[in-house]
Design an enzyme around this catalytic site. Structure first.
Site, short mmCIF file in Angstrom:
data_model
loop_
_atom_site.label_atom_id
_atom_site.label_comp_id
_atom_site.label_asym_id
_atom_site.label_seq_id
_atom_site.Cartn_x
_atom_site.Cartn_y
_atom_site.Cartn_z
N ARG A 230 0.83 -1.19 0.00
CA ARG A 230 0.00 0.00 0.00
C ARG A 230 0.86 1.24 0.00
O ARG A 230 1.88 1.31 0.69
CB ARG A 230 -0.88 0.04 1.27
CG ARG A 230 -2.19 -0.73 1.08
CD ARG A 230 -3.06 -0.04 0.03
NE ARG A 230 -4.25 -0.78 -0.32
CZ ARG A 230 -4.32 -1.66 -1.33
NH1 ARG A 230 -3.27 -1.94 -2.07
NH2 ARG A 230 -5.46 -2.25 -1.60
N GLU A 259 -2.65 8.04 -5.80
CA GLU A 259 -2.76 7.29 -7.07
C GLU A 259 -3.88 7.91 -7.90
O GLU A 259 -4.95 8.20 -7.35
CB GLU A 259 -3.05 5.81 -6.80
CG GLU A 259 -1.88 5.13 -6.12
CD GLU A 259 -2.08 3.64 -5.88
OE1 GLU A 259 -3.03 3.06 -6.45
OE2 GLU A 259 -1.29 3.05 -5.14
N HIS A 277 0.26 0.34 -9.98
CA HIS A 277 -0.61 -0.52 -9.16
C HIS A 277 -1.07 -1.75 -9.97
O HIS A 277 -2.27 -1.97 -10.19
CB HIS A 277 -1.82 0.26 -8.63
CG HIS A 277 -2.42 -0.35 -7.39
ND1 HIS A 277 -2.97 0.40 -6.38
CD2 HIS A 277 -2.56 -1.63 -7.00
CE1 HIS A 277 -3.42 -0.40 -5.42
NE2 HIS A 277 -3.20 -1.65 -5.78
N1 LIG Z 1 -0.40 -4.13 -5.30
C1 LIG Z 1 -1.53 -4.76 -5.40
O1 LIG Z 1 -2.17 -4.73 -6.44
C2 LIG Z 1 -2.03 -5.56 -4.27
C3 LIG Z 1 -1.79 -5.17 -2.97
N2 LIG Z 1 -2.27 -5.90 -1.93
C4 LIG Z 1 -1.97 -5.44 -0.57
O2 LIG Z 1 -0.98 -6.28 0.01
C5 LIG Z 1 -1.06 -6.24 1.42
C6 LIG Z 1 -0.94 -7.62 2.01
O3 LIG Z 1 -2.01 -8.43 1.57
P1 LIG Z 1 -2.26 -9.90 2.16
O4 LIG Z 1 -0.98 -10.60 2.30
O5 LIG Z 1 -3.34 -10.50 1.36
O6 LIG Z 1 -2.82 -9.54 3.60
P2 LIG Z 1 -2.76 -10.42 4.91
O7 LIG Z 1 -3.80 -9.86 5.82
O8 LIG Z 1 -2.83 -11.87 4.59
O9 LIG Z 1 -1.32 -10.10 5.51
C7 LIG Z 1 -0.97 -8.89 6.08
C8 LIG Z 1 0.02 -9.19 7.19
O10 LIG Z 1 0.49 -7.95 7.71
C9 LIG Z 1 0.68 -8.15 9.10
N3 LIG Z 1 0.73 -6.87 9.78
C10 LIG Z 1 -0.29 -6.06 10.17
N4 LIG Z 1 0.20 -4.97 10.80
C11 LIG Z 1 1.56 -5.10 10.80
C12 LIG Z 1 2.60 -4.30 11.30
N5 LIG Z 1 2.36 -3.15 11.95
N6 LIG Z 1 3.86 -4.72 11.10
C13 LIG Z 1 4.12 -5.89 10.46
N7 LIG Z 1 3.16 -6.70 10.00
C14 LIG Z 1 1.90 -6.30 10.15
C15 LIG Z 1 -0.47 -9.00 9.52
O11 LIG Z 1 -0.22 -9.69 10.73
C16 LIG Z 1 -0.60 -9.96 8.36
O12 LIG Z 1 0.12 -11.15 8.61
C17 LIG Z 1 -2.41 -5.55 1.71
O13 LIG Z 1 -2.16 -4.20 2.05
C18 LIG Z 1 -3.14 -5.58 0.39
O14 LIG Z 1 -4.06 -4.55 0.26
C19 LIG Z 1 -2.97 -7.06 -2.12
C20 LIG Z 1 -3.21 -7.50 -3.39
C21 LIG Z 1 -2.79 -6.77 -4.57
O1 LIG Z 2 -7.81 -4.11 -7.93
C1 LIG Z 2 -6.60 -3.86 -8.09
O2 LIG Z 2 -6.08 -3.81 -9.17
C2 LIG Z 2 -5.77 -3.58 -6.86
C3 LIG Z 2 -5.64 -4.76 -5.97
C4 LIG Z 2 -5.24 -4.39 -4.61
O3 LIG Z 2 -4.53 -3.46 -4.36
C5 LIG Z 2 -5.76 -5.20 -3.49
O4 LIG Z 2 -6.40 -6.22 -3.77
O5 LIG Z 2 -5.56 -4.81 -2.34
#
Ligand SMILES: NC(=O)C1=CN([C@@H]2O[C@H](COP(=O)(O)OP(=O)(O)OC[C@H]3O[C@@H](n4cnc5c(N)ncnc54)[C@H](O)[C@@H]3O)[C@@H](O)[C@H]2O)C=CC1
Ligand SMILES: O=C(O)CCC(=O)C(=O)O
Length: 527
Positions: A230, A259, A277
């Protein structure tokens, strides 16, 4: 027919699912004003990351039942505002995990081998091999911040690339980290030891600007930082300054504080890779998230529960299925006790008894609150906003369990205290799933709830039942069933009557005039 607005591009497979139950309008790139203007006519909204669902959008969405985020992060939705309005917010927690993890890995390798710049130079007719000398990731240390779904997949691949793994995640156990092959360390150690730092955390008050000037100062001068999580978890100005001062360091960023990325010092830096993104942008992920979220919208529009609602904690379809009869019991008792108590309720106590005490309390408590508040709020209250509505009304909710009470295999006891007094009811389920009210104000009874009911508190004395029966007859009200509950002979007692007809105006005051009647309550229940 229900109407769904799809406000960001989503895969056709999602549109096809939604079209089974709704009229689907796809309108992307709407300005905030345009969205606010059209949202009142929609029952559901489906989006990705571009659409911002602000408080104003939520408030304008007076018909909205569900907002579906085709992805993980719901930070572009004002979830508290949606919750307050009883709108379910769903996401797809796993649909794009692999896509985002692979994007982070692609960024790491691109940084190591200068792929974007090397590609650009060849396209400009150059053959500059010296300029693009790379580094190997093999035997380097990868620091994973956030060892959730994406972080752990990245770690797994990093391990197979021969990297040493460090991780920081305060909410993950050592056992889980061991399973993945990571050493859990504190953030300072990770910052100082890692050659590559990859971020996989949500943006929260704790993670905002986690990578700032102070953190950067602890890192190696040739550290490479990858952010596919993020925008805002990195202080972009501090990072730009660090990268200017440390030309051997690098950063690969997919997400930004603003963004689309506006004016930014990062653009001009040679040691930075930027993507718009794209983490979730694979054909597979887009099919996954579209199916996942469209199915949930379809289900909610059909009156079924959503499987990954972010604002109904604990109420998954499995739990809902298992607890459904008890949720109905809790709603009915909540509604009954609210009508008995009348006036403003200040406190609700919910006690799970007998076998029921072994269940998760939260959904049953939410159902009881929903029943309690439906007296005042009607269909405005639902499983999403019941708890918050109670809180905002200053109703104190106390949850207790008592497995030792074994009058039925499991029963539910509710007590409501309010401006007009205090009442309690207990109910249980028969083996065929039918509800029984088994106790009223501590008097044992055994009556099924019905649409129209009359309860009296009276002195247990000869003739009183006959008098009430005649009085109801004189108002042409037919009695379906009647029960008296008492603790001692000729002491106080309650009478519970199920009626075939609503009680006409004025009859209650006539009933309370009958000698021996202390109080009388009419109740309407939705059965
Ligand atoms: N660039 C993109 O298009 C995408 C971005 N994302 C983002 O990726 C991130 C991770 O997604 P997931 O792995 O699915 O989520 P998840 O919920 O499975 O993992 C997030 C992890 O962060 C940890 N966490 C929370 N606060 C923390 C802190 N202060 N310090 C260290 N660790 C902490 C949690 O314990 C958890 O294990 C999310 O922000 C999501 O929105 C997800 C999909 C696509
Ligand atoms: O929809 C997208 O392309 C962004 C995905 C993403 O950032 C998320 O799933 O958190």
């Amino acid at each position: 027919m229900a109407k769904v607005l799809v406000s960001d591009p989503i895969d056709q497979v999602g549109i096809d699912i939604l079209s089974q139950v709704a009229q689907v309008d796809v309108q992307t790139k709407l300005s905030p004003e345009e969205l606010i203007k059209i949202i009142p006519e929609y029952d559901a909204l489906m989006l990705r990351s571009q659409t911002k669902v602000t408080k104003e959008v939520v408030e304008a969405g007076t018909q909205l039942k569900i907002i579906g985020r085709a992805g993980v992060g719901v930070d572009n939705i004002d979830v508290p505002a949606a919750t307050r309005q009883g709108i379910v917010v769903v996401n797809s927690p796993e649909g794009n995990t692999i896509a985002a993890a692979e994007h982070a890995l692609a960024m790491m390798l691109s940084l190591s081998r200068h792929i974007p710049d090397a590609n650009q130079s060849v396209k400009e007719n150059k053959w500059d091999r010296k300029r693009f000398m790379g580094t190997e990731v093999y035997k380097k240390t990868l620091g994973v911040v956030g060892l959730g779904k994406i972080g752990s997949h990245v770690a797994g691949v990093g391990k197979s690339l021969g990297m040493k793994l460090l991780a920081y995640d305060p909410f993950i156990s050592k056992e889980r980290a061991d399973q993945i092959g990571c050493t859990l360390v504190d953030l300072d150690l990770l910052f100082s030891e890692a050659d590559y730092i990859t971020l996989h955390i949500p943006k929260t008050p704790d993670t905002t600007h986690l990578i700032n000037q102070e953190a950067l100062a602890k890192m190696k001068p040739n550290v490479r930082i990858i952010n596919c999580a993020r925008g805002g978890v990195i202080d972009e100005d501090a990072l730009a300054e660090f990268l200017q001062e440390h030309p051997d360091a690098g950063a690969a960023l997919d997400v930004f504080e603003q963004e689309p990325l506006g004016e930014s010092k990062l653009r001009g830096l040679p040691n930075v890779i930027l993507t718009p993104h794209l983490g979730a942008s694979t054909a597979e992920a887009q099919v996954n998230v579209a199916i996942d979220v469209a199915e949930q919208i379809r289900d909610v529009l059909l009156g079924l529960p959503a499987r990954s609602a972010v604002n109904i904690p604990g109420l998954t379809p499995d739990v809902m299925e298992k607890l459904r009869p008890y949720l109905q019991l809790a709603e009915t008792l909540g509604n009954l006790v609210a009508q008995l108590a009348g006036g403003r309720i200040e406190q609700l106590t919910v006690r799970l008894q007998g076998d029921l005490a072994a269940n998760e309390t939260q959904p049953i408590v939410v159902a009881a609150i929903k029943g309690l508040l439906s007296e005042a709020l009607r269909e405005r209250v639902n499983y999403v906003n019941a708890a918050i509505e109670a809180k905002e009304r200053g109703i104190r909710v106390i949850e207790t369990r008592d497995a030792s009470i074994r009058d039925y295999s499991g029963s539910l006891h509710l007590e409501a205290k309010g401006s007009m007094g205090e009442h309690s009811v207990t109910g249980a389920l028969l083996s065929n799933g039918e509800i029984r009210i088994t106790d009223l104000d501590e008097f044992p009874i055994n009556v099924p709830p019905s649409n129209y009911m009359l309860f009296t508190l009276h002195r247990d004395m000869p003739g009183i039942i006959g008098k009430i029966g005649s009085l109801l007859g004189s108002f042409n009200v037919n009695i379906a069933s009647m029960q008296v509950g008492r603790k001692i002979v000729r002491g106080d007692a309650v009478m519970a009557l199920s009626l075939d007809d609503p009680l006409p105006e004025g009859i209650l005051s006539e009933i309370t005039k009958v000698a021996g009647i202390r109080d009388a309550y009419t109740v309407k229940l939705s059965i």
